[in-house]
Design a protein around this motif. Structure first.
Motif, short mmCIF file in Angstrom:
data_model
loop_
_atom_site.label_atom_id
_atom_site.label_comp_id
_atom_site.label_asym_id
_atom_site.label_seq_id
_atom_site.Cartn_x
_atom_site.Cartn_y
_atom_site.Cartn_z
N LYS A 37 0.69 -1.28 0.06
CA LYS A 37 0.04 -0.21 -0.28
C LYS A 37 0.87 1.25 0.18
N LYS A 38 0.90 2.78 -0.85
CA LYS A 38 1.03 3.65 -1.09
C LYS A 38 0.28 4.39 -0.49
N THR A 39 1.00 5.16 0.34
CA THR A 39 0.30 6.51 0.86
C THR A 39 1.14 7.82 0.90
N ILE A 40 0.45 8.63 1.40
CA ILE A 40 0.93 9.90 0.67
C ILE A 40 1.62 10.28 2.52
N ASP A 41 2.77 11.01 2.10
CA ASP A 41 3.47 11.05 3.07
C ASP A 41 2.99 12.62 3.71
N LYS A 42 2.95 12.15 5.21
CA LYS A 42 1.92 12.98 6.15
C LYS A 42 2.77 14.11 6.29
N LYS A 43 3.93 13.65 6.53
CA LYS A 43 4.70 15.04 7.14
C LYS A 43 4.50 15.79 6.02
N LEU A 44 4.61 15.56 4.38
CA LEU A 44 4.85 16.62 3.38
C LEU A 44 3.57 17.44 3.18
N TYR A 45 1.88 16.10 4.01
CA TYR A 45 1.54 17.10 4.07
C TYR A 45 1.51 18.67 5.52
N GLU A 46 1.26 18.18 6.50
CA GLU A 46 2.46 19.10 7.60
C GLU A 46 3.08 20.10 6.63
#
Length: 319
Positions: free
Chosen positions: A304-313
């Motif tokens: 599963k590939k998910t978005i980088d939540k650190k980039l979201y922050e």
């Protein structure tokens, strides 16, 4: 191995033509006969094949879309459909197949190998960039540049009219396009399927930005998170002024591929032919770091590939 085939399947992505060109020319250089399959898996079932020579792929690298055309084939999702496709492959003496496409296309390639032992190699091409084990898929960079250009133009008019613009981008299950586009354009908010949105908090932020003197707001929403119209209803009720909606739609799929996508596609096409010649099948060509590697197709699809939540922050902090 003397005869291989190549097809493009599912949603088109800029750079597919460059990958086809690489498969054809590199294959021909190695003494292979290369067959193009028109209309993806539908064409595979129907035997819609054309022999591709060196000259047939001249000048296609810079073109968007796919010269082989593509389709979504419900029949191929059945065992009977895949059996028909396998019979066509064997009937025409095809000894290896390169499949260029996204998750559904790569799943189909794996099933052809699993059920009928057709030697297959996959090349990931999808603007959503949601295939596991590869840093990038063909078409992603061009799509992001298209979205970025559109949002920058909208920011100009948003500033002129002191308005909030809601921009809906593609991404039914993945917020990658929305996240990256929002990050590089400085959007005030990014709404993605992976992270729940608090509309009251979002409205408060837009109002606070307005009080601080900011005269425009850009909200980027992935289609899989919510429709732009739903977001508009929630926000207008809370902020007390009208928003404007832009749905970018299929313009995100089109256009001449960027230099990055061309290079990626050409390199992956060459690597796919090498994999077939090496007898390494049921694999996908992946970009990891700055290197191309061969990974099992099902391993890539099950990761599963998910978005980088650190980039979201980071995008939230910098907007």
């Amino acid at each position: 191995m003397k005869k291989i085939a190549v097809l493009t399947s599912g949603g088109d992505a800029p750079g597919m033509n460059a990958a086809v060109r690489a498969v054809v020319r590199y294959g021909v250089r190695h003494g292979l006969e290369v067959i193009g399959v028109r209309r993806g898996y539908s064409g595979l079932i129907d035997g819609d094949f054309v022999k591709l020579e060196y000259k047939d792929v001249a000048g296609i690298t810079e073109k968007g879309g796919t010269i082989l055309r593509t389709s979504r084939c419900e029949e191929f999702k059945t065992e009977e459909g895949r059996e028909l496709a396998a019979k066509q492959i064997k009937k025409h003496g095809i000894e290896g197949l390169v499949v260029i496409g996204g998750e559904g296309s790569l799943t189909g390639a794996h099933l052809l190998y699993e059920e009928h032992k057709i030697p297959v190699v996959g090349i990931p091409a999808t603007i959503d960039n949601d295939i596991g084990l590869t840093d990038m898929c063909i078409g992603v960079d061009t799509c992001l540049n298209t979205v970025m250009d559109a949002v920058q133009k909208l920011k100009d008019t948003a500033s002129s009219h002191e308005r909030a613009f809601i921009v809906e981008v593609m991404g039914r299950h993945s917020g990658y396009i929305a996240l990256m586009a929002g990050l590089v354009t400085g959007a005030e908010a990014i709404i993605v399927p992976e992270i729940p949105v608090d509309y009251s908090q979002l409205a408060d932020r837009i109002l606070e930005e307005r009080r601080r003197g900011k005269i425009n707001s850009i909200i980027i929403v992935a289609e899989g998170a919510a429709s732009a119209y739903t977001v508009a209803r929630h926000l207008e009720y809370r902020i007390g002024y009208e928003t404007r909606i832009t749905i970018l739609g299929h313009v995100q799929r089109g256009g001449s591929p960027t230099a990055f996508d061309r290079r990626l596609a050409l390199s992956m096409g060459v690597e796919a032919v090498d994999a077939l010649l090496d007898g390494e099948v049921d694999v996908m060509i992946a970009l990891q770091g700055n290197k191309l590697v061969r990974v099992p197709i099902m391993e890539a699809l099950s990761t599963k590939k998910t978005i980088d939540k650190k980039l979201y922050e980071i995008a939230y902090m910098l907007s």
